[in-house]
Scaffold this active site. Structure first.
Site, PDB file in Angstrom:
ATOM      1  N   ASP A   1      13.070 -41.755  28.914  1.00 51.03           N
ATOM      2  CA  ASP A   1      14.195 -42.650  29.164  1.00 51.03           C
ATOM      3  C   ASP A   1      15.399 -41.927  29.749  1.00 51.03           C
ATOM      4  O   ASP A   1      16.356 -42.559  30.192  1.00 51.03           O
ATOM      5  CB  ASP A   1      14.641 -43.282  27.830  1.00 51.03           C
ATOM      6  CG  ASP A   1      13.857 -44.541  27.510  1.00 51.03           C
ATOM      7  OD1 ASP A   1      13.458 -45.232  28.440  1.00 51.03           O
ATOM      8  OD2 ASP A   1      13.662 -44.814  26.308  1.00 51.03           O
TER       9      ASP A   1
HETATM   10  C1  BGC Z   1      17.505 -41.220  23.925  1.00 52.55           C
HETATM   11  C2  BGC Z   1      16.071 -41.576  24.187  1.00 52.55           C
HETATM   12  C3  BGC Z   1      15.868 -43.043  23.964  1.00 52.55           C
HETATM   13  C4  BGC Z   1      16.893 -43.850  24.721  1.00 52.55           C
HETATM   14  C5  BGC Z   1      16.722 -45.298  24.330  1.00 52.55           C
HETATM   15  C6  BGC Z   1      18.427 -42.086  24.716  1.00 52.55           C
HETATM   16  O1  BGC Z   1      19.751 -41.772  24.393  1.00 52.55           O
HETATM   17  O2  BGC Z   1      17.708 -39.860  24.233  1.00 52.55           O
HETATM   18  O3  BGC Z   1      15.227 -40.828  23.336  1.00 52.55           O
HETATM   19  O4  BGC Z   1      14.586 -43.387  24.366  1.00 52.55           O
HETATM   20  O5  BGC Z   1      18.180 -43.437  24.429  1.00 52.55           O
HETATM   21  O6  BGC Z   1      17.577 -46.150  24.897  1.00 52.55           O
HETATM   22  C1  NOJ Z   2      12.538 -42.796  22.462  1.00 52.14           C
HETATM   23  C2  NOJ Z   2      12.149 -44.125  22.997  1.00 52.14           C
HETATM   24  O1  NOJ Z   2      11.992 -45.026  21.928  1.00 52.14           O
HETATM   25  C3  NOJ Z   2      10.889 -44.046  23.788  1.00 52.14           C
HETATM   26  O2  NOJ Z   2      10.588 -45.295  24.341  1.00 52.14           O
HETATM   27  C4  NOJ Z   2      11.017 -42.997  24.843  1.00 52.14           C
HETATM   28  O3  NOJ Z   2       9.783 -42.926  25.528  1.00 52.14           O
HETATM   29  C5  NOJ Z   2      11.364 -41.657  24.263  1.00 52.14           C
HETATM   30  N1  NOJ Z   2      12.554 -41.781  23.466  1.00 52.14           N
HETATM   31  C6  NOJ Z   2      11.572 -40.581  25.322  1.00 52.14           C
HETATM   32  O4  NOJ Z   2      12.746 -40.778  26.029  1.00 52.14           O
END
Ligand code: BGC
Ligand code: NOJ
Length: 811
Positions: A483
């Site tokens: 993400d």
């Molecule tokens: C986090 C990710 C997460 C995303 C969700 C980010 O700030 O680092 O792990 O998947 O937010 O919106």
């Molecule tokens: C947490 C999110 O829930 C997941 O959808 C995502 O793939 C990972 N972070 C990596 O960014």
């Protein structure tokens, strides 16, 4: 250092001190009513949706951190303490917290008074039951004042934390006997209420927080508890609570037990009043009647235990390795169920007010729970698919209560559509239920747009086909699985969301990771088409997959590993050409799992590079070298300090991808090592470093660049649970559901000995004995089913057969 120990017979983790490095929590609830509960009784409850129907209030960013829960205060001769030690913090003489499957049990004592508190949510009613037993172990008679305390949330948890100008005037309760009904906003559009009761006559009740605690006071030593006198306050606005006062005398050796019930009730909109202004209490009356004695409560508890035992028994391994046995049989599967219930909504790191059910997240979680609850997995798939758009893209998240896509985050994560194929393929293999493909499913939840689920898969597949970039690799959109790889975002304003800023589509930035996914799940799509008689679609799918496969080996290969992506300028991301972020874990794991470069030799090289560049003693980092400055063209990934989260943290979720990929190569020693390094049970001994709960996975462990290397964060709600269960059960132990039967193909450490697995599959019970000579990592010599040798390693399905006894010889 440890702060407790596993009790595998009881299927519990036993915490022996309240002073854990962080609150160590558990989840109660399996259907609609849920509670989070920490080892010091912190936490909160909600009905179905942690944001929209929050029942009790939690206090975020508080000091002490874990504040507000369901609390019981004991005043024993002026000494005030709590069974879970908080909120008074009064030191107790003995303490134990056992987190079990869907329940938590606290046993503590002070001045020879013992308290035992059992908290659980029954399987079939919307309430939490707290059985509290007090026992006088002294030789003197004791006069105890016992108080309960819950603070109500005014339903919408987000609004509750922000809209004080309104909310401080709307709080309302009703009191009837020993029950407090919380009915804020019931006078207008709500038709639901909550209630808190105890199965005894009480000496007093408070429903106004300030009256109970004392004006302006915290909740450590409430005034009513100090004075041993409830004020019988009736909340009007401000902060509604429910607190009971029970006076009791205990002779030496005597014990008394109370059943407290916190519940949720709902009425038809046109029949919600008993008399004007008085709520109809049908649900509450029924629930309270059902659990009004200890015996009845214990019956519900026995049912709960039975529920979990039956559920988890669907996969049971017996081996000489206690870590494997306990993780596979208890905690890993349990965590998978928690992710089924919560997705990414409510944990001690997810506030329950932001992220609901993730499209990507829930599809992946399904890989870990489909064998446990196939019927509910079916429903989940249909719910998720209904948030897809006609062009195959999807809402990134949806709200569990309304099941509607969440507009705040929107769409544009180009990996999302393919996860739907992953989930459906897993469901079909597990159940053989092809009827799901014919189910009519809406687009964007809009009535009248229904098409069969199979058509949704087609749209998912076509979305990638129609969104390829300059190198023939899939366009990344806002981001892919990572993400934080926001290659079209270019955010320079503080506070802008990396997830929604910038165009959701860019014509240049591409993802090798999505390419790996497309090859893996595109092939599944092809298989599903074949199996449903769609030959033409299958052929086209095969061609489209082949093109992307070639594009990966061409533009997606860096020499020693797979490139991660191309940015909006068509520059490589995750390449030796880069200044930092030269190698990423995701494409190495996923491309090899997809079989890319197996024959060409790239796969082995890629995994060797992972070991060489990303491996640490605490697990495998997501990338190296860490980004040391903010890269406008890369987005959030470079916003984190080096070593944390997506910027070179040990992102647990993709460690199992590497382990599975290693099993594809047959390197069992290595696959096992990768598994072992982040396995909670294996690292229990370093709980003071790891800090999160030693019985579940966390999303992230700080990487080697971080000052707090080895420290985990974001426990419980992570795709690590599902992927690790896939890794452990299917890749390592090798019991793989296939379209035409159960396949057995273990790949384990050479030192791992014989083992057996009991698994439920398609309404039959499989008892599988696996003989694994010392030193062997992979390879099945022969398999016997009920004494007869079979060809190959797929156990043929025999209609009507209920039990299979299977012997497997590896070598
Ligand atoms: C986090 C990710 C997460 C995303 C969700 C980010 O700030 O680092 O792990 O998947 O937010 O919106
Ligand atoms: C947490 C999110 O829930 C997941 O959808 C995502 O793939 C990972 N972070 C990596 O960014």
């Amino acid at each position: 250092m440890k702060y407790g120990h596993f009790d595998d017979n009881a299927k519990e983790y036993v915490i022996t001190t309240p002073a854990t490095p962080l609150p160590w929590i558990n989840y109660l609830g399996s259907n609609d009513f849920f509670s989070l509960i920490s080892n010091t009784c912190g936490g909160y409850s909600f009905y179905k949706d942690a944001k929209l129907l929050r029942i009790t209030r939690y206090r975020y960013n508080n000091i002490p951190a874990d504040s507000n829960g369901k609390y019981y205060y004991i005043n024993d001769n002026g000494v005030i303490w709590n069974p879970g030690t908080m909120p008074s913090g009064t030191p107790v003489d003995s303490y134990e917290c056992r987190h079990g499957l869907g329940y938590s049990r606290f046993t503590s004592s002070k001045n020879q008074l013992q308290a035992e508190l059992l908290a659980f949510v029954p399987t079939d009613e919307a309430c939490e039951i707290n059985c509290l037993k007090l026992k006088n172990n002294s030789s003197e008679e004791k006069h105890i004042s016992l108080f309960s305390y819950v603070e109500f949330c005014l339903w919408n948890a987000m609004d509750d934390m922000t809209n004080f100008q309104r909310n401080l005037s709307i709080g309302e309760v009703e009191i009837e006997g020993s029950t407090v009904y919380h009915k804020t906003e019931y006078r207008e559009r709500r038709k639901h209420y909550s209630f808190f009761s105890v199965n005894t006559k009480v000496q007093g009740i408070d429903t106004s927080r300030d009256s109970f605690l004392g004006q302006g006071q915290g909740n450590a030593f409430p005034e009513a508890v100090r004075n041993r006198k409830a004020r019988n306050s009736v909340a009007s606005g401000w902060y509604p609570i429910a607190a009971h006062q029970i006076e009791l005398t205990l002779q030496p050796g005597e014990e008394k037990e109370f059943v407290f019930v916190l519940g949720y009730g709902e009425n038809p909109a046109d029949d919600k009043w008993e008399t004007p202004g008085v709520i109809k209490k049908t649900d509450a009356v029924r629930i309270l009647e059902r659990f009004n004695t200890t015996e009845k409560a214990m019956e519900a508890f026995a049912k709960l235990k039975e529920y979990w035992n039956t559920l988890l028994e669907r996969f049971t391994v017996s081996s000489g390795n206690e870590h494997i046995n306990r993780m596979a049989n208890i905690w890993n599967q349990y965590q998978c169920m928690v992710t089924f219930n919560m997705s990414r909504s409510a944990s001690y790191y997810e506030s329950g007010t932001g992220r609901g059910m993730g499209f990507r997240d829930s599809c992946q979680d399904l890989l870990g729970f489909v064998h446990l609850i196939p019927e509910r997995a079916r429903e989940r798939i249909l719910d998720i698919a209904a948030t897809q758009f006609p062009d195959g893209s999807a809402y990134h998240q949806y709200q569990p209560l309304t099941k509607q896509g969440n507009m705040d985050v929107g769409s544009g994560f180009n990996d999302d559509p393919l996860w739907l194929i992953a989930a459906v393929a897993a469901y079909l293999k597990e159940t053989g239920d092809y009827s799901i493909l014919d189910e009519p499913v809406r687009f964007d939840c809009k009535p009248g747009t229904e098409v069969p689920l199979l058509e949704h898969l087609n749209r998912s597949f076509q979305f990638t086909v129609t969104h390829l970039g300059p190198h023939g690799l899939p366009l990344i959109g806002r981001a892919d699985w990572n993400d934080c790889l926001n290659l079209n975002c270019f955010s320079s304003e503080p506070g802008e969301s990396f997830q929604t800023t910038g165009p959701s589509e860019g014509p240049v930035a591409e993802s090798v990771f999505i390419a790996g996914m497309f090859v893996k799940y595109g092939r599944e799509y092809e298989e599903i088409c074949k199996r449903t008689g769609h030959e033409k679609e299958a052929e086209e799918a095969e061609k489209a997959v082949k093109k992307v496969y070639d594009a990966v080996l061409d533009a997606g290969w860096d020499g020693e590993w797979f490139v991660r992506a191309y940015d909006a300028y068509s520059n490589k991301v995750g390449s030796s050409e880069c200044e930092e972020g030269k190698i990423f874990i995701e494409p190495q794991g996923f491309c090899v799992m997809a079989g890319i470069g197996l024959e060409e030799g790239n796969a082995e090289k890629a995994l060797d590079s992972v070991q060489k560049h990303l491996e640490t003693k605490y697990g495998i980092m997501i990338l190296q070298p860490a980004y040391t400055r903010y890269h406008l063209e890369l987005g959030e990934v470079s916003s984190y300090p080096p070593g944390y989260k997506e910027n070179a943290g040990i992102f647990c979720h993709n460690n199992p991808w590497i382990s599975i990929a290693e099993t594809v190569l047959g390197r069992g020693d290595r696959a096992f090592d990768v598994y072992r390094k982040i396995c909670p049970s294996y690292i229990e001994d370093i709980s003071e470093v790891h800090r999160t709960e030693p019985y579940v996975y966390s999303q992230m462990i700080a990487g080697a660049d971080a000052p707090r290397f080895g420290e985990a964060k974001n426990s419980w709600l992570t795709g690590t649970a599902a992927w690790t269960f896939v890794n452990l059960s299917q890749a390592l132990l090798g019991i793989q559901p296939g379209y035409d039967g159960l396949i057995v193909d273990p790949c384990l450490h050479g030192k791992f000995g014989d083992f057996s697995v009991k698994r439920r599959f398609r309404d039959a019970e499989y008892h599988i004995e696996i003989h694994k000579p010392d030193g062997v990592q992979k390879g099945v010599l022969w398999i016997e089913v009920d004494g007869e040798k079979i060809a190959g390693n797929q156990i043929p399905l025999i209609p009507g057969k209920k039990e299979y006894h299977v012997t497997v010889q590896m070598g």
